[in-house]
Design a protein around this motif. Sequence first.
Motif, mmCIF file in Angstrom:
data_model
loop_
_atom_site.group_PDB
_atom_site.id
_atom_site.type_symbol
_atom_site.label_atom_id
_atom_site.label_comp_id
_atom_site.label_asym_id
_atom_site.label_seq_id
_atom_site.Cartn_x
_atom_site.Cartn_y
_atom_site.Cartn_z
ATOM 1 N N VAL A 155 0.833 -1.203 0.000
ATOM 2 C CA VAL A 155 0.000 0.000 0.000
ATOM 3 C C VAL A 155 0.871 1.258 0.000
ATOM 4 O O VAL A 155 0.460 2.318 -0.469
ATOM 5 C CB VAL A 155 -0.974 -0.015 1.209
ATOM 6 N N LYS A 156 2.081 1.142 0.507
ATOM 7 C CA LYS A 156 2.999 2.286 0.549
ATOM 8 C C LYS A 156 3.334 2.796 -0.847
ATOM 9 O O LYS A 156 3.684 3.969 -1.023
ATOM 10 C CB LYS A 156 4.302 1.894 1.267
ATOM 11 N N TYR A 205 -0.676 -6.245 6.994
ATOM 12 C CA TYR A 205 0.251 -5.147 7.302
ATOM 13 C C TYR A 205 -0.376 -4.248 8.361
ATOM 14 O O TYR A 205 -1.324 -3.508 8.087
ATOM 15 C CB TYR A 205 0.553 -4.355 6.030
ATOM 16 N N THR A 206 0.158 -4.308 9.566
ATOM 17 C CA THR A 206 -0.473 -3.619 10.699
ATOM 18 C C THR A 206 -0.451 -2.098 10.580
ATOM 19 O O THR A 206 -1.244 -1.426 11.237
ATOM 20 C CB THR A 206 0.225 -4.006 12.014
ATOM 21 N N HIS A 207 0.443 -1.554 9.755
ATOM 22 C CA HIS A 207 0.575 -0.095 9.675
ATOM 23 C C HIS A 207 -0.113 0.516 8.449
ATOM 24 O O HIS A 207 0.174 1.660 8.093
ATOM 25 C CB HIS A 207 2.056 0.288 9.675
ATOM 26 N N ALA A 208 -0.993 -0.226 7.810
ATOM 27 C CA ALA A 208 -1.651 0.276 6.600
ATOM 28 C C ALA A 208 -2.404 1.583 6.850
ATOM 29 O O ALA A 208 -2.445 2.457 5.982
ATOM 30 C CB ALA A 208 -2.603 -0.780 6.044
ATOM 31 N N MET A 209 -2.987 1.739 8.050
ATOM 32 C CA MET A 209 -3.739 2.963 8.343
ATOM 33 C C MET A 209 -2.836 4.190 8.393
ATOM 34 O O MET A 209 -3.308 5.314 8.264
ATOM 35 C CB MET A 209 -4.478 2.822 9.678
ATOM 36 N N GLN A 210 -1.567 3.982 8.561
ATOM 37 C CA GLN A 210 -0.624 5.102 8.618
ATOM 38 C C GLN A 210 -0.625 5.890 7.307
ATOM 39 O O GLN A 210 -0.339 7.087 7.283
ATOM 40 C CB GLN A 210 0.780 4.567 8.902
ATOM 41 N N ASP A 267 -7.366 10.571 4.744
ATOM 42 C CA ASP A 267 -8.664 10.965 5.308
ATOM 43 C C ASP A 267 -9.413 9.816 5.972
ATOM 44 O O ASP A 267 -10.287 10.042 6.819
ATOM 45 C CB ASP A 267 -9.552 11.583 4.218
ATOM 46 N N LEU A 268 -9.077 8.576 5.601
ATOM 47 C CA LEU A 268 -9.768 7.437 6.215
ATOM 48 C C LEU A 268 -9.470 7.342 7.707
ATOM 49 O O LEU A 268 -10.248 6.751 8.464
ATOM 50 C CB LEU A 268 -9.354 6.123 5.535
ATOM 51 N N GLN A 269 -8.381 7.938 8.133
ATOM 52 C CA GLN A 269 -8.017 7.911 9.555
ATOM 53 C C GLN A 269 -9.033 8.650 10.425
ATOM 54 O O GLN A 269 -9.063 8.457 11.641
ATOM 55 C CB GLN A 269 -6.635 8.540 9.757
ATOM 56 N N THR A 314 -4.270 -2.892 16.486
ATOM 57 C CA THR A 314 -3.146 -1.982 16.716
ATOM 58 C C THR A 314 -3.101 -0.832 15.718
ATOM 59 O O THR A 314 -2.319 0.107 15.883
ATOM 60 C CB THR A 314 -1.800 -2.728 16.674
ATOM 61 N N ALA A 315 -3.966 -0.882 14.705
ATOM 62 C CA ALA A 315 -4.078 0.242 13.781
ATOM 63 C C ALA A 315 -4.591 1.484 14.504
ATOM 64 O O ALA A 315 -4.521 2.598 13.982
ATOM 65 C CB ALA A 315 -5.017 -0.112 12.622
ATOM 66 N N PHE A 316 -5.075 1.276 15.714
ATOM 67 C CA PHE A 316 -5.557 2.375 16.564
ATOM 68 C C PHE A 316 -4.513 3.482 16.688
ATOM 69 O O PHE A 316 -4.842 4.666 16.757
ATOM 70 C CB PHE A 316 -5.903 1.814 17.947
ATOM 71 N N GLN A 317 -3.258 3.127 16.702
ATOM 72 C CA GLN A 317 -2.188 4.124 16.861
ATOM 73 C C GLN A 317 -2.107 5.095 15.696
ATOM 74 O O GLN A 317 -1.520 6.171 15.829
ATOM 75 C CB GLN A 317 -0.837 3.422 17.014
#
Length: 264
Positions: free
Chosen positions: A72-73, A93-98, A102-104, A119-122
């Motif tokens: 996704v990067k 991939y746990t960091h995809a939300m990073q 705007d989806l965050q 853990t995407a909560f971070q």
Amino acid sequence: QAMEDKAAVLKVLEESCGAFDFRKVSEALRCDREVVLAAVKRDGSALEWAGGDFCNDREVVLAAVSQDGSAVKFADKDLREDEEIVLEALKTYTHAMQFAGDLQSKKDVVLKAMRIEPTAFQHVCERLRQDREVALEAVRGNQEVLKWTFWPMRSDQEIILAGTKQNWNALKYASVDLRTDKDFLLLAARCTNDIFTLDRDLKGHSRQFREAFFSYVAVRNQTAPIVTVTLSHDFADDSDGSKASAAASNNSNNNSNNNSNNNS
């Protein structure tokens, strides 16, 4: 030397196993959609080396993140903010939300993300990290999420209990008020089925309460044998701690003997 035979490259991608360095393919073939699609289906990270505008090709990007979420990067910004692509990427991939832009800050998407990878909560926006529903959903999935919660959440009994149900050590993230609340400690012990170690969590409580607590857990061991208690040497009064531990041990032995007698 770069691989230039399309048929040969496709055969390697479709039939062989193991790592494949897409950079060894000729530039012309790295701009060929059929080749690129075959490459990312085998190794999502091949998207990084694709030519043309394939980082903006939704089918190619979705195929890539389905194989390796970290791809996704390399996607175009608009596709990094595509709900289906981000949620698919989160599966591996746990960091995809990073990278989700705007989806965050979209609560409905964030709640779905928490159910896939807590853990995407971070990586969600600050406003949603302060949202009780989002925090609770995340903690229910992984108690480690508590370390990214804001302080008001750490005084919320339901949120902390959601963590201690998985691991007693989640109590370390609770507010001081909860960690020194006798009723809450008993409630937390009653809710967890995890093996836990009592460390500083009972510090400051009276000898009588600690004895009662250990006795309670010892009794509970008769119905939930996986629960054990280890008394830390960090207690202010070692002699009190020894008495508490002894009380628990004696209680446990007595209950075991009673159960044996009843069974016989």
